[in-house]
Design a protein around this motif. Structure first.
Motif, PDB file in Angstrom:
ATOM      1  N   ALA A   1       5.714  -9.074 -31.505  1.00  0.00           N
ATOM      2  CA  ALA A   1       6.747  -8.715 -30.539  1.00  0.00           C
ATOM      3  C   ALA A   1       6.497  -7.286 -30.096  1.00  0.00           C
ATOM      4  N   GLN A   2       6.535  -7.068 -28.785  1.00  0.00           N
ATOM      5  CA  GLN A   2       6.187  -5.759 -28.235  1.00  0.00           C
ATOM      6  C   GLN A   2       7.270  -5.262 -27.288  1.00  0.00           C
ATOM      7  N   LEU A   3       7.626  -4.001 -27.435  1.00  0.00           N
ATOM      8  CA  LEU A   3       8.498  -3.320 -26.494  1.00  0.00           C
ATOM      9  C   LEU A   3       7.669  -2.268 -25.786  1.00  0.00           C
ATOM     10  N   GLY A   4       7.570  -2.365 -24.445  1.00  0.00           N
ATOM     11  CA  GLY A   4       6.699  -1.467 -23.701  1.00  0.00           C
ATOM     12  C   GLY A   4       7.416  -0.776 -22.561  1.00  0.00           C
ATOM     13  N   TYR A   5       6.951   0.418 -22.243  1.00  0.00           N
ATOM     14  CA  TYR A   5       7.494   1.209 -21.129  1.00  0.00           C
ATOM     15  C   TYR A   5       6.343   1.611 -20.216  1.00  0.00           C
ATOM     16  N   LEU A   6       6.562   1.550 -18.904  1.00  0.00           N
ATOM     17  CA  LEU A   6       5.544   1.940 -17.933  1.00  0.00           C
ATOM     18  C   LEU A   6       6.191   2.704 -16.792  1.00  0.00           C
ATOM     19  N   HIS A   7       5.677   3.899 -16.547  1.00  0.00           N
ATOM     20  CA  HIS A   7       6.044   4.632 -15.333  1.00  0.00           C
ATOM     21  C   HIS A   7       4.990   4.298 -14.296  1.00  0.00           C
ATOM     22  N   THR A   8       5.398   3.668 -13.209  1.00  0.00           N
ATOM     23  CA  THR A   8       4.445   3.128 -12.246  1.00  0.00           C
ATOM     24  C   THR A   8       3.715   4.207 -11.454  1.00  0.00           C
ATOM     25  N   GLY A   9       4.189   5.457 -11.512  1.00  0.00           N
ATOM     26  CA  GLY A   9       3.574   6.511 -10.719  1.00  0.00           C
ATOM     27  C   GLY A   9       4.065   6.562  -9.298  1.00  0.00           C
ATOM     28  N   SER A  10       5.095   5.773  -8.981  1.00  0.00           N
ATOM     29  CA  SER A  10       5.631   5.708  -7.628  1.00  0.00           C
ATOM     30  C   SER A  10       7.148   5.786  -7.680  1.00  0.00           C
ATOM     31  N   ALA A  11       7.730   6.607  -6.795  1.00  0.00           N
ATOM     32  CA  ALA A  11       9.187   6.717  -6.746  1.00  0.00           C
ATOM     33  C   ALA A  11       9.826   5.410  -6.301  1.00  0.00           C
ATOM     34  N   GLU A  12       9.149   4.645  -5.454  1.00  0.00           N
ATOM     35  CA  GLU A  12       9.723   3.407  -4.937  1.00  0.00           C
ATOM     36  C   GLU A  12       9.548   2.230  -5.892  1.00  0.00           C
ATOM     37  N   LEU A  13       8.553   2.279  -6.765  1.00  0.00           N
ATOM     38  CA  LEU A  13       8.373   1.230  -7.766  1.00  0.00           C
ATOM     39  C   LEU A  13       9.084   1.562  -9.070  1.00  0.00           C
ATOM     40  N   GLY A  14       9.307   2.839  -9.332  1.00  0.00           N
ATOM     41  CA  GLY A  14      10.130   3.249 -10.455  1.00  0.00           C
ATOM     42  C   GLY A  14       9.498   3.046 -11.822  1.00  0.00           C
TER      43      GLY A  14
ATOM     44  N   HIS B   1      18.371  -0.617  -4.580  1.00  0.00           N
ATOM     45  CA  HIS B   1      17.975   0.527  -3.773  1.00  0.00           C
ATOM     46  C   HIS B   1      17.631   0.180  -2.329  1.00  0.00           C
ATOM     47  N   GLY B   2      17.824  -1.083  -1.940  1.00  0.00           N
ATOM     48  CA  GLY B   2      17.652  -1.435  -0.541  1.00  0.00           C
ATOM     49  C   GLY B   2      16.222  -1.602  -0.097  1.00  0.00           C
ATOM     50  N   PRO B   3      15.962  -1.576   1.223  1.00  0.00           N
ATOM     51  CA  PRO B   3      14.651  -1.914   1.786  1.00  0.00           C
ATOM     52  C   PRO B   3      13.511  -1.004   1.346  1.00  0.00           C
ATOM     53  N   THR B   4      13.800   0.188   0.859  1.00  0.00           N
ATOM     54  CA  THR B   4      12.702   1.074   0.463  1.00  0.00           C
ATOM     55  C   THR B   4      12.004   0.596  -0.809  1.00  0.00           C
ATOM     56  N   SER B   5      12.673  -0.260  -1.586  1.00  0.00           N
ATOM     57  CA  SER B   5      12.081  -0.800  -2.817  1.00  0.00           C
ATOM     58  C   SER B   5      12.057  -2.319  -2.723  1.00  0.00           C
ATOM     59  N   PHE B   6      11.086  -2.825  -1.965  1.00  0.00           N
ATOM     60  CA  PHE B   6      11.066  -4.254  -1.656  1.00  0.00           C
ATOM     61  C   PHE B   6      10.064  -5.049  -2.488  1.00  0.00           C
ATOM     62  N   ALA B   7       9.414  -4.435  -3.461  1.00  0.00           N
ATOM     63  CA  ALA B   7       8.437  -5.174  -4.266  1.00  0.00           C
ATOM     64  C   ALA B   7       9.112  -6.195  -5.166  1.00  0.00           C
ATOM     65  N   LEU B   8      10.285  -5.858  -5.702  1.00  0.00           N
ATOM     66  CA  LEU B   8      11.020  -6.732  -6.616  1.00  0.00           C
ATOM     67  C   LEU B   8      12.452  -6.863  -6.120  1.00  0.00           C
ATOM     68  N   ALA B   9      12.948  -8.101  -6.082  1.00  0.00           N
ATOM     69  CA  ALA B   9      14.280  -8.340  -5.529  1.00  0.00           C
ATOM     70  C   ALA B   9      15.386  -7.887  -6.465  1.00  0.00           C
TER      71      ALA B   9
ATOM     72  N   GLY C   1       0.796  -1.215   0.000  1.00  0.00           N
ATOM     73  CA  GLY C   1       0.000   0.000   0.000  1.00  0.00           C
ATOM     74  C   GLY C   1       0.828   1.263   0.000  1.00  0.00           C
ATOM     75  N   ARG C   2       1.904   1.305   0.787  1.00  0.00           N
ATOM     76  CA  ARG C   2       2.685   2.532   0.881  1.00  0.00           C
ATOM     77  C   ARG C   2       3.594   2.739  -0.324  1.00  0.00           C
ATOM     78  N   LEU C   3       3.762   1.706  -1.172  1.00  0.00           N
ATOM     79  CA  LEU C   3       4.582   1.854  -2.367  1.00  0.00           C
ATOM     80  C   LEU C   3       3.812   2.456  -3.532  1.00  0.00           C
ATOM     81  N   VAL C   4       2.492   2.287  -3.541  1.00  0.00           N
ATOM     82  CA  VAL C   4       1.663   2.782  -4.647  1.00  0.00           C
ATOM     83  C   VAL C   4       1.184   4.177  -4.297  1.00  0.00           C
ATOM     84  N   THR C   5       1.757   5.184  -4.957  1.00  0.00           N
ATOM     85  CA  THR C   5       1.466   6.582  -4.619  1.00  0.00           C
ATOM     86  C   THR C   5       0.864   7.380  -5.764  1.00  0.00           C
ATOM     87  N   GLY C   6       0.692   6.790  -6.940  1.00  0.00           N
ATOM     88  CA  GLY C   6       0.153   7.545  -8.060  1.00  0.00           C
ATOM     89  C   GLY C   6      -0.311   6.636  -9.184  1.00  0.00           C
ATOM     90  N   HIS C   7      -0.829   7.245 -10.225  1.00  0.00           N
ATOM     91  CA  HIS C   7      -1.310   6.493 -11.374  1.00  0.00           C
ATOM     92  C   HIS C   7      -0.155   6.152 -12.312  1.00  0.00           C
TER      93      HIS C   7
END
Length: 217
Positions: free
Chosen positions: A73-86, A121-129, A38-44
């Motif tokens: 074949a697809q190449l895609g880019y996504l900005h997650t809307g969160s600084a911690e998810l990147g 990036h350490g413990p602040t970005s723990f969604a993906l190892a 919950g605290r990682l998702v901060t925007g659209h």
């Protein structure tokens, strides 16, 4: 960036072949599927991508009633809307299955990369190892045909990114997005979902047996 350049060059070189070039824009949300997310998702979320579609070789799509199936074949880019998810980049191999005339189901799999991970990036970005992961994709779409070689597509997509539990922590991300796309291609692809009458093909059945294994967190 080099991989993106190679993909775009491939699309331009192959544009003269029987197929389609598709560009799309996406907007949506990364679903906080676990309480700690919950605290990682901060925007659209928002993104874009390019896809090269073509008809499978050797009439594979014209056997056993598989009319209108396309691969791409697809190449895609996504900005997650969160600084911690990147930010995330995916390279997907896709298969598109038509149904109900102007509709299609799209399934894909391929490698994915994230700019924020526990390793970098350490413990602040723990969604993906780790930065490099596996992407799974599914989408439903509707096609709006127009005169000439163009048509528009609107749909709803889902993309999951994780490493399958090979490294921890591995919460993964699930992005749900609305997609708007414009497609341009050669004549055989203008109406790819036109079905051939049942009497024109002899339908047969085949059996496939497989084994799979995996891990989960």
């Amino acid at each position: 960036m080099r991989a993106a350049g190679i993909f775009v060059a491939f699309c331009l070189v192959s544009a003269s072949l029987s197929g389609q070039i598709e560009g799309h824009l996406t907007a949506g949300y990364v679903i906080p599927h676990r309480p700690e997310m919950g605290r990682l998702v901060t925007g659209h979320a928002a993104g874009f991508g390019v896809t090269r579609w073509w008809e499978p070789l050797d009439n594979w799509a014209h056997e056993r009633g598989r009319w209108g199936i396309r691969q791409g074949a697809q190449l895609g880019y996504l900005h997650t809307g969160s600084a911690e998810l990147g930010q995330q980049v995916t390279a997907l191999w896709l298969t598109r299955f038509p149904f109900l005339q102007q509709n299609a189901l799209e399934l894909g799999v391929g490698p994915g990369w994230t700019s924020r991970s526990y390793r970098t990036h350490g413990p602040t970005s723990f969604a993906l190892a780790s930065p490099f992961n596996l992407a799974l994709h599914a989408a439903a779409q509707h096609r709006f045909p127009f005169p000439g070689p163009f048509h528009f597509v609107a749909g709803l997509g889902f993309t999951h990114l994780s490493n399958g539990g090979m490294q921890q922590p591995n919460l993964g991300t699930n992005a749900v997005t609305v997609r708007l796309a414009v497609c341009a291609g050669s004549l055989p692809m203008q109406h790819p979902e036109v079905l051939v009458p049942d009497g024109a093909v002899q339908r047969t059945s085949t059996w496939n047996i497989g084994l799979r294994s995996g891990v989960r967190d």
